[in-house]
Write an enzyme that holds these catalytic residues in place. Sequence first.
Site, PDB file in Angstrom:
ATOM      1  N   THR A 133      72.522  80.801 -39.593  1.00  0.00           N
ATOM      2  CA  THR A 133      72.394  79.550 -38.854  1.00  0.00           C
ATOM      3  C   THR A 133      71.440  78.577 -39.539  1.00  0.00           C
ATOM      4  OG1 THR A 133      71.520  78.664 -36.776  1.00  0.00           O
ATOM      5  CG2 THR A 133      70.615  80.743 -37.479  1.00  0.00           C
ATOM      6  N   ASP A 134      71.615  77.292 -39.235  1.00  0.00           N
ATOM      7  CA  ASP A 134      70.667  76.288 -39.744  1.00  0.00           C
ATOM      8  C   ASP A 134      69.310  76.376 -39.046  1.00  0.00           C
ATOM      9  OD1 ASP A 134      71.405  75.302 -37.246  1.00  0.00           O
ATOM     10  OD2 ASP A 134      72.009  73.316 -37.952  1.00  0.00           O
ATOM     11  N   GLU A 135      69.253  77.103 -37.904  1.00  0.00           N
ATOM     12  CA  GLU A 135      68.001  77.142 -37.138  1.00  0.00           C
ATOM     13  C   GLU A 135      66.875  77.833 -37.891  1.00  0.00           C
ATOM     14  OE1 GLU A 135      68.143  78.005 -33.022  1.00  0.00           O
ATOM     15  OE2 GLU A 135      70.028  76.950 -32.719  1.00  0.00           O
ATOM     16  N   TYR A 159      65.253  83.808 -31.371  1.00  0.00           N
ATOM     17  CA  TYR A 159      66.588  83.893 -31.989  1.00  0.00           C
ATOM     18  C   TYR A 159      66.524  83.525 -33.472  1.00  0.00           C
ATOM     19  CZ  TYR A 159      71.130  82.189 -33.583  1.00  0.00           C
ATOM     20  OH  TYR A 159      72.253  81.947 -34.344  1.00  0.00           O
ATOM     21  N   LYS A 163      67.220  85.778 -36.881  1.00  0.00           N
ATOM     22  CA  LYS A 163      68.244  85.459 -37.887  1.00  0.00           C
ATOM     23  C   LYS A 163      67.584  85.274 -39.258  1.00  0.00           C
ATOM     24  CE  LYS A 163      72.126  84.851 -37.472  1.00  0.00           C
ATOM     25  NZ  LYS A 163      73.303  85.792 -37.504  1.00  0.00           N
TER      26      LYS A 163
END
Length: 353
Positions: A133-135, A159, A163
């Site tokens: 993810t970009d997060e 989260y 990741k």
Amino acid sequence: MILVTGGAGFIGANFVLNWLADSGAEGIVNIDKLTYAGNLANLQTLQNDARHIFVHGDIGDKALIAKILVEYRPRAIVNFAAESHVDRSIHGPAEFIQTNIVGTFNLLECAREYWGALQGGDKERFRFHHVSTDEVYGSLSLADPAFTETNPYEPNSPYSASKAASDHLVRAWFHTYGFPVVTTNCSNNYGPYHFPEKLIPLVILNALNGKPLPVYGDGQQIRDWLYVGDHCSAIREVLDKGRLGETYNIGGWNEKANLDVVKTICGILDELRPRADGKPYAEQITFVTDRPGHDRRYAIDASKIEKELGWRPAETFDTGIRKTVQWYLDQPEWVEGVVTGSYRDWLEKQYRH
Ligand code: NAD
Ligand code: DAU
């Protein structure tokens, strides 16, 4: 064959359906734990397709993964399996650590052992594709340039931290063991089969049910939206042609503030399914307490995948969101299964005997 993990969830199911839509495609072994986010109704159209083999199981189960690898001898693994919802990670991070970090570690170790025993062309061809993810890059201000693959990791939620940890493991397995990996970091997806805990499906279904449309804080947080079919096509490109050990950002060049997304959905519904009282759905918008630690802005610079692999999204936000709203209007059975929770009964029915 290829092995897909988490293929009963939103993006995984879209990927499996998209892959098998091609009549000449290789088969898929799909392992999914069927958490609350896994829904076999997403894969119902594959019921009689012998190319799809579903295994109910956990990526953390080493013996099961090893058995699947020996039995089906996949030439690639695409790892979607994860706990994916930021709000849930704030309420209860434990499962995120378990699946996203420990589960990925288990999968890497099993896959490394399997790959180690492969010979010649099979060994050379093998790929482990980690879907991320970009997060992991943290939050941007309005003036910051979009995330590139060289941005430092600055995850802010349980989260995104989990990741980020999994991405680091994948990277280390490449550098230390020469294990053939590629990682993709994608922005916010939307489209068919999206579980209505996430903003876009939640707003569509709440609107239709006359419920409030909850907008966190001031609604000015920005996300970069990508139609799920475009994410799937990007993964296929990277799996096919991506350079080993590399990471590729995937995004839609579609930055939108949350409040604008919600208003756009309301406008489409006003047109396609007007409220019985003739009033606009936007009247249901309700500002609620903000998410703790809420990242302000994400934006993906997708130049690398475009230049190296020639991938670009096919949908704009306008075309993708219209398709998505229409999909939810056309799928009352799927929606009812999810809203009533009856999709969970499948497990009981299937495994009773
Ligand atoms: P999702 O929550 O809809 O689906 C996750 C799937 O993984 C579910 O079917 C669930 O049952 C399964 N699963 C969970 N734990 C498992 C375990 N231990 N073993 C086997 N299966 C397990 O998630 P999604 O939105 O489809 O996201 C898929 C992947 O893409 C995730 O890795 C996520 O981090 C990543 N991602 C998502 C988005 C997005 O916008 N949704 C964007 C970028 C990246
Ligand atoms: O950026 C990629 C990520 O996008 C993925 O890695 C995650 O798995 C995926 O869940 C998604 O995370 P977000 O937190 O951005 O998605 P969500 O749909 O939960 O929220 C989108 C934005 O809308 C976010 O700024 C929070 C806000 N929001 C969300 C909900 C559920 C609201 O304002 N109201 C809501 O009710």
